[in-house]
Write a protein that holds these residues in place. Structure first.
Motif, PDB file in Angstrom:
ATOM      1  N   THR A 211      29.548  28.465  32.093  1.00 17.72           N
ATOM      2  CA  THR A 211      29.773  29.906  32.272  1.00 17.72           C
ATOM      3  C   THR A 211      29.807  30.622  30.927  1.00 17.72           C
ATOM      4  O   THR A 211      29.186  31.675  30.752  1.00 17.72           O
TER       5      THR A 211
ATOM      6  N   ARG B 140      28.065  40.039  38.660  1.00 17.34           N
ATOM      7  CA  ARG B 140      28.655  38.705  38.572  1.00 17.34           C
ATOM      8  C   ARG B 140      29.002  38.206  39.968  1.00 17.34           C
ATOM      9  O   ARG B 140      29.580  38.934  40.776  1.00 17.34           O
TER      10      ARG B 140
ATOM     11  N   THR C 266      31.037  36.209  42.860  1.00 18.18           N
ATOM     12  CA  THR C 266      32.473  36.045  43.089  1.00 18.18           C
ATOM     13  C   THR C 266      32.695  34.915  44.090  1.00 18.18           C
ATOM     14  O   THR C 266      31.767  34.459  44.757  1.00 18.18           O
TER      15      THR C 266
ATOM     16  N   TYR D 196      35.473  35.030  38.129  1.00 16.39           N
ATOM     17  CA  TYR D 196      34.762  35.128  39.408  1.00 16.39           C
ATOM     18  C   TYR D 196      35.632  35.740  40.503  1.00 16.39           C
ATOM     19  O   TYR D 196      35.221  35.812  41.659  1.00 16.39           O
TER      20      TYR D 196
END
Length: 657
Positions: free
Chosen positions: A451, A70, A72, A354
């Motif tokens: 998201t 993921r 960030t 995030y």
């Protein structure tokens, strides 16, 4: 911070793998694991399945897809500014000052601050921490208790509706911003084609205070007795030009092409703010979140120098202690906090996802709460210094010029700037601020929605332009729905969405279930341990007490009050919506609220076994790959314990209590 391992007694981790294109099948761990899996050790999938299924029939299975790494935030300040941009919006500037004025001035701060600490901050922190811990958007974050994944779907429905109707405020603001670039502001005069015979630029109420002169001419052909029907040019510009409003919901009428073009332009801006993800969003909010403060300070400096400003500010902060006895004051305080803190929309969860796993989200929650509430209070001084000036100019009481909602933004403010020297400059500045205040809230809302959608399609559905396509589809779908709001009956549709789809009831319902699931299904102490594992220390126990008892009671109390005191929707206190309009409104509200019970019942009925077994299986968390790194007893042993050596393996695991 040093990564902390779970104690051996708390859970065991089962290694699973996905090779090639075959789907991953994960045992639910409800029974029959080998003894090696009960002491915190890591066991290969094949051994676990073999021991679990030996002679006892098929093992219940569930599918879990592989997770991509993921992205960030580039730096932590990106997250802070994004949350400020999303949570600090138009509601802080127009709704909070109005509620202060309506509910006893400065005394309104007492219930407001009390509910901030028992409801606002605990749920704000809960949503951010949950996103950061689970590293997922508003749907997959409820893998922490999969039975209640309906909470994620509900928040997606709410934020979709918000994205759909909220942008209309930006379209109107953009329209006013463009119209500000005129030597004479179009809403300051009565000689335009949209004005009526009742239009009057200056009311001169002071000349009519002695009621014995009803037929004295005070302006043009108007007498004192005609003032009751007189209309300001700003109201006529808003209703006759911008809205061109029809007589009711059943008369949609024609499109307003100028506003339609403004709507299209704003959606294009939102798309290019969001399409590349948090790396670009985190940079844009530095401007969109901070510039409104610059404008607010400029407007405050200008406002306090205007005649009547002192009376306006005193009207804002003067306490009326008797108001504390009214239930409505406490209800307004609670509802405002849930609105302004953007609770229950799932966007805070998406933004938190995030973060780095070890980010101190506890400290962030208090900083963001202080900024949010501080902005609301500060904006009140700006608003009421200008309203005091307007009241002095018109010779009326401040209570007659203070309005809530779009009326304050598109009637009171434009009137105020039209009375200032160099009016077009102040108008352009104000509406530019209005545009930025709403724009960052809008594109962070879209970011949260996208998201959540993308988390449903993980690594194996990878496409190079997956995000760009998803954002384009989202924006296009919302734009199509928005077409109903740029017609002559569009304002009635807008109010339906505003009153029902993201109302206080839907947000309170959402917040209540969030607290119940985390505190009582997953476990408040257990989640506090998880937070401590992330930030390195345990938060103050007050958070746990709020999640478990205080906040659910506050949410439920305000929710029931809303329900008992429900009033049918009206426009301008005159037009009453038809019955079928209310039915549409309740369908919008129930479309999110029913996601939770329907999803829960569906999952329970589909599962096998006794009720206790179903409950145990469906409330068992499904962990993501990042948890293995931070929670495995011995991370270094992963290589030797992982069966096979294929590069495309994805390690997933699940807690076995």
């Amino acid at each position: 911070m040093e990564k902390q391992a779970l104690p051996a007694s708390s859970c065991s981790l089962v290694l699973l793998e996905e090779t090639g294109k075959s789907p991953l099948l994960l045992s639910n761990g409800s029974s029959g694991y080998p003894s090696a899996a009960t002491n915190g050790s890591l066991v290969p999938l094949t051994a676990a399945v073999a021991a679990a299924s030996g002679g006892a029939g098929p093992v219940p299975e569930k599918r879990v897809a592989g997770y991509q790494e993921r992205e960030t935030w580039t730096r932590q300040m990106d997250f802070i500014m994004s949350c400020v941009g999303f949570a600090v919006g138009l509601g802080n500037v127009w709704r909070f000052p109005y509620l202060c004025y309506k509910n006893g001035g400065g005394v309104f701060l007492i219930p407001y601050l009390l509910i901030v600490f028992v409801g606002g901050i605990p749920i704000f922190f809960l949503e951010i921490a949950l996103g950061q811990f689970m590293k997922a958007g508003s749907i997959n974050v409820w893998n922490i208790a999969p039975l209640f994944k309906g909470l994620g779907y509900a928040s997606m429905v709410i934020v979709f509706f918000c994205n759909t109707y909220y942008i209309m405020v930006l379209a109107w603001g953009f329209y006013y911003f463009i119209k500000s670039f005129n030597a004479t502001l179009p809403w300051s005069t009565c000689d335009n084609k949209w004005n009526t015979l009742n239009c009057i630029e200056a009311f001169h109420h002071q000349n009519c205070k002695n009621g014995s002169f009803p037929n004295v001419t005070i302006s043009g052909n108007m007498t004192c007795s005609d003032l009751a029907n007189a209309r300001s040019p700003i109201i006529e510009f808003w209703e006759n030009k911008v809205l061109n409003i029809s007589s009711g919901l059943d008369e949609p009428g024609q499109f307003n092409w100028e506003v339609l073009l403004c709507l299209m332009a704003v959606w294009v801006m939102v798309y290019f703010c969001v399409w590349k993800g948090v790396k670009s969003t985190g940079k844009i909010v530095y401007f969109t979140a901070t510039f409104p403060y610059v404008v607010l300070i400029i407007l405050l400096v200008r406002g306090v120098t205007l005649p009547g400003a002192y009376e306006g500010i005193m009207y804002y902060i003067k306490p009326d202690w008797s108001k504390l006895e009214e239930a409505q004051v406490w209800i307004d305080a609670g509802t405002q906090i849930f609105f302004s803190y953007a609770i229950g929309l799932g966007a805070l969860t998406a933004l938190g996802s995030y973060n780095r796993f070890n980010n101190d989200c506890y400290k962030d929650a208090f900083i963001l709460a202080l900024i949010n509430s501080g902005t609301s209070f500060f904006a009140g001084f700006v608003v009421f210094s200008i309203l005091g000036f307007m009241a002095a100019e018109q010779g009326v009481d401040i209570s007659q010029v203070a309005e809530s909602g779009p009326g304050l933004a598109f009637i009171a403010y434009p009137k105020a700037v039209s009375l200032m020297p160099v009016a077009p400059l102040w108008a352009a500045l104000f509406f530019f601020m209005l545009l930025l205040l709403g724009l960052d809230s809008q594109f962070v809302g879209v970011e949260g929605f996208v998201t959540g959608i993308l988390d449903l399609f993980p690594g194996k559905h990878y496409h190079r332009y997956k995000r760009e396509i998803a954002v384009a589809i989202c924006c296009s779908l919302c734009f199509i729905i928005d077409l109903s709001m740029v017609t002559q009956g569009g304002m009635y549709v807008f109010q339906l969405f505003d009153y029902y789809s993201a109302s206080g009831m839907t947000l309170l319902w959402q917040a209540f279930w969030e607290c119940i699931v985390v505190a009582w299904v997953y476990g408040a102490d257990r989640f506090m341990d998880d937070v401590a594992r992330m930030i390195g220390y345990r938060p103050f126990p007050w958070m746990k007490w709020c999640w478990s008892f205080i906040t659910p009671c506050v949410c439920l109390g305000i929710f029931l009050f809303h329900l008992v005191n429900y009033k049918p929707l009206t426009y301008n206190n005159s037009y009453v919506y038809p019955w079928w309009g209310e039915v549409i409104g309740w369908c919008l509200a129930l479309s999110s609220m029913l996601c939770i019970p329907i999803s829960l019942l569906y999952k329970l009925f589909r599962a096998k076994g006794t009720f206790k077994e179903r409950w145990a299986h469906l409330t068992n968390p499904v962990w993501g790959s990042h948890h293995l790194e931070y929670m495995a007893p011995d991370i270094k042993s992963l290589t030797s314990l992982s069966p096979g050596t294929d590069d495309n393996k994805v390690i997933i695991f699940e807690s076995v209590m």
